[in-house]
Design an enzyme around this catalytic site. Sequence first.
Site, PDB file in Angstrom:
ATOM      1  N   HIS A  93     -10.315  20.748 -49.478  1.00 24.46           N
ATOM      2  CA  HIS A  93      -8.988  20.915 -50.087  1.00 24.46           C
ATOM      3  C   HIS A  93      -9.092  21.055 -51.608  1.00 24.46           C
ATOM      4  CE1 HIS A  93      -6.130  20.485 -46.804  1.00 24.46           C
ATOM      5  NE2 HIS A  93      -6.772  19.435 -46.330  1.00 24.46           N
ATOM      6  N   GLY A 124      -6.983  11.512 -43.512  1.00 27.02           N
ATOM      7  CA  GLY A 124      -7.348  11.693 -44.905  1.00 27.02           C
ATOM      8  C   GLY A 124      -6.297  12.531 -45.594  1.00 27.02           C
ATOM      9  N   HIS A 161     -13.847  17.984 -44.747  1.00 24.80           N
ATOM     10  CA  HIS A 161     -12.510  18.566 -44.633  1.00 24.80           C
ATOM     11  C   HIS A 161     -11.682  18.249 -45.877  1.00 24.80           C
ATOM     12  CE1 HIS A 161      -8.666  19.459 -42.297  1.00 24.80           C
ATOM     13  NE2 HIS A 161      -8.232  18.820 -43.363  1.00 24.80           N
ATOM     14  N   GLU A 162     -11.702  16.976 -46.295  1.00 26.68           N
ATOM     15  CA  GLU A 162     -10.891  16.585 -47.459  1.00 26.68           C
ATOM     16  C   GLU A 162     -11.412  17.228 -48.736  1.00 26.68           C
ATOM     17  OE1 GLU A 162      -8.109  15.440 -46.912  1.00 26.68           O
ATOM     18  OE2 GLU A 162      -8.508  14.878 -44.838  1.00 26.68           O
ATOM     19  N   GLN A 219      -2.729  18.380 -51.699  1.00 26.61           N
ATOM     20  CA  GLN A 219      -1.756  18.453 -50.603  1.00 26.61           C
ATOM     21  C   GLN A 219      -0.401  17.876 -50.989  1.00 26.61           C
ATOM     22  OE1 GLN A 219      -4.725  16.759 -47.572  1.00 26.61           O
ATOM     23  NE2 GLN A 219      -3.390  18.053 -46.319  1.00 26.61           N
ATOM     24  N   CYS A 250      -4.773  18.973 -39.663  1.00 25.21           N
ATOM     25  CA  CYS A 250      -4.520  18.808 -41.090  1.00 25.21           C
ATOM     26  C   CYS A 250      -3.025  18.606 -41.289  1.00 25.21           C
ATOM     27  CB  CYS A 250      -4.996  20.057 -41.838  1.00 25.21           C
ATOM     28  SG  CYS A 250      -4.741  19.979 -43.616  1.00 25.21           S
ATOM     29  N   LEU A 251      -2.663  17.661 -42.158  1.00 28.35           N
ATOM     30  CA  LEU A 251      -1.247  17.404 -42.391  1.00 28.35           C
ATOM     31  C   LEU A 251      -0.556  18.603 -43.040  1.00 28.35           C
ATOM     32  CD1 LEU A 251      -1.404  13.689 -43.596  1.00 28.35           C
ATOM     33  CD2 LEU A 251      -0.871  14.561 -41.307  1.00 28.35           C
TER      34      LEU A 251
END
Length: 173
Positions: free
Chosen positions: A146, A47, A142-143, A52, A100-101
């Site tokens: 952000h 995701g 999680h997304e 981000q 996480c990216l």
Amino acid sequence: MAVREVLRIGNPALLERAIDVVDFDTEALHGLVSDLFDTMVAENGAGLAAPQVGVLQRVVIFGVQENSRYADAESVPETVLINPEIEVLGDSMQGMWEGCLSVPGMRGYVERPSHIIYRGFDQFGKLIECEVQGFHAVVVQHECDHLDGILYPSRIQDMSLFGFEEELAAEDI
Ligand code: NI
């Protein structure tokens, strides 16, 4: 195709609260969504949230088919979710090793509600409502975190369960 640079933890933009999308089905929004998918695929993520890539709007995407970073995870349909709201159902929690990216190379064990309904809109302004559990519920939470400037390390309760993937015992993650 436009793969955008993913901001990493420490960048102050990742701690900001993103703002609601007001105009749907615009060229700018479609371009953002397209870039988010290009970037997520290029980085092999589950995701990605607009903040981000430095865009402080309440837009997330997610979707998992077969993903080597999450080998045991069930698949999650490709979804665009804008201005999301999450309603927790029941009080059961589940723990998972998250990555996480924006926190490359690391994993941490996070507990979250296991059963939720999420609501929001797609990029055309169509209402979305979906009840999910398990890995799908983790990815959505999680997304959406952000969008409120929350990165998963701040949700880790036991910091011994946080580290570089290469250092963590392979059977645990
Ligand atoms: Ni993330």
